[in-house]
Write an enzyme that holds these catalytic residues in place. Sequence first.
Site, PDB file in Angstrom:
ATOM      1  N   GLY A 159       1.219   3.591  -3.218  1.00  0.00           N
ATOM      2  CA  GLY A 159       0.237   4.594  -3.615  1.00  0.00           C
ATOM      3  C   GLY A 159      -0.268   5.451  -2.474  1.00  0.00           C
ATOM      4  O   GLY A 159      -1.081   6.345  -2.685  1.00  0.00           O
ATOM      5  N   HIS A 160       0.209   5.222  -1.247  1.00  0.00           N
ATOM      6  CA  HIS A 160      -0.322   5.953  -0.081  1.00  0.00           C
ATOM      7  C   HIS A 160       0.789   6.380   0.854  1.00  0.00           C
ATOM      8  O   HIS A 160       0.954   5.787   1.905  1.00  0.00           O
ATOM      9  CB  HIS A 160      -1.312   5.064   0.660  1.00  0.00           C
ATOM     10  CG  HIS A 160      -2.225   5.803   1.579  1.00  0.00           C
ATOM     11  ND1 HIS A 160      -1.956   6.013   2.901  1.00  0.00           N
ATOM     12  CD2 HIS A 160      -3.421   6.380   1.361  1.00  0.00           C
ATOM     13  CE1 HIS A 160      -2.953   6.661   3.471  1.00  0.00           C
ATOM     14  NE2 HIS A 160      -3.856   6.888   2.547  1.00  0.00           N
ATOM     15  N   PHE A 161       1.513   7.299   0.652  1.00  0.00           N
ATOM     16  CA  PHE A 161       1.664   8.151  -0.533  1.00  0.00           C
ATOM     17  C   PHE A 161       3.116   8.055  -0.943  1.00  0.00           C
ATOM     18  O   PHE A 161       3.972   7.983  -0.065  1.00  0.00           O
ATOM     19  CB  PHE A 161       1.317   9.610  -0.190  1.00  0.00           C
ATOM     20  CG  PHE A 161      -0.080   9.772   0.363  1.00  0.00           C
ATOM     21  CD1 PHE A 161      -1.166   9.829  -0.501  1.00  0.00           C
ATOM     22  CD2 PHE A 161      -0.311   9.848   1.722  1.00  0.00           C
ATOM     23  CE1 PHE A 161      -2.452  10.012  -0.009  1.00  0.00           C
ATOM     24  CE2 PHE A 161      -1.594  10.010   2.212  1.00  0.00           C
ATOM     25  CZ  PHE A 161      -2.668  10.088   1.356  1.00  0.00           C
TER      26      PHE A 161
ATOM     27  N   VAL B 148       2.342   6.720   4.435  1.00  0.00           N
ATOM     28  CA  VAL B 148       1.523   6.657   5.643  1.00  0.00           C
ATOM     29  C   VAL B 148       0.634   5.420   5.538  1.00  0.00           C
ATOM     30  O   VAL B 148       0.015   5.174   4.496  1.00  0.00           O
ATOM     31  CB  VAL B 148       0.640   7.920   5.770  1.00  0.00           C
ATOM     32  CG1 VAL B 148      -0.290   7.819   6.972  1.00  0.00           C
ATOM     33  CG2 VAL B 148       1.498   9.182   5.869  1.00  0.00           C
TER      34      VAL B 148
ATOM     35  N   PHE C  67       0.810  -1.223   0.000  1.00  0.00           N
ATOM     36  CA  PHE C  67       0.000   0.000   0.000  1.00  0.00           C
ATOM     37  C   PHE C  67       0.839   1.266   0.000  1.00  0.00           C
ATOM     38  O   PHE C  67       0.347   2.323  -0.396  1.00  0.00           O
ATOM     39  CB  PHE C  67      -0.990   0.016   1.174  1.00  0.00           C
ATOM     40  CG  PHE C  67      -0.380  -0.254   2.521  1.00  0.00           C
ATOM     41  CD1 PHE C  67       0.304   0.732   3.214  1.00  0.00           C
ATOM     42  CD2 PHE C  67      -0.495  -1.510   3.089  1.00  0.00           C
ATOM     43  CE1 PHE C  67       0.853   0.483   4.459  1.00  0.00           C
ATOM     44  CE2 PHE C  67       0.041  -1.771   4.337  1.00  0.00           C
ATOM     45  CZ  PHE C  67       0.730  -0.772   5.027  1.00  0.00           C
TER      46      PHE C  67
END
Length: 147
Positions: free
Chosen positions: A49-51, A56, A46
């Site tokens: 893409g986050h971020f 985070v 994750f």
Amino acid sequence: MNTMDIHEILKYLPHRYPLLLVDKVLSIETGKSIVAVKSVSINEPFFQGHFPHHPVMPGVLIVEAMAQAAALLTLKSGGESNKEDTVYYFVGIDNVRFKKPVMPGDQLILKVSIDREIKGLWKYSARAEVDDQLVTEAKLMCTARSV
């Protein structure tokens, strides 16, 4: 008090990569509470893409990690006799608060206690901490279903 390593956790939870979010159980008092660990690595999928510029951990995954700890507590407490055929579903999530971001390198300590169980509906108080500081808290409601 009991502990659980990843091998025992895998016997209880149906989750697998990339959604298994409990690495170890530090302590469990059956019928009462659990303290579990999720080690947060930059290698988590994750974070792509986050971020990308400021990684985070998504809040929904922190809540999911608390729910997985709650499921382990319930299963170890004898809440469902046939653990391999049981899936826990969220029924409700109340009073969720995100106090601080969780970053790569953090060790997320998941603390969950059973508030009550009525007719197959389990209610929990859950909190997640990093370095003894509260990062997330919530009231969770789950139910078990055989699959």
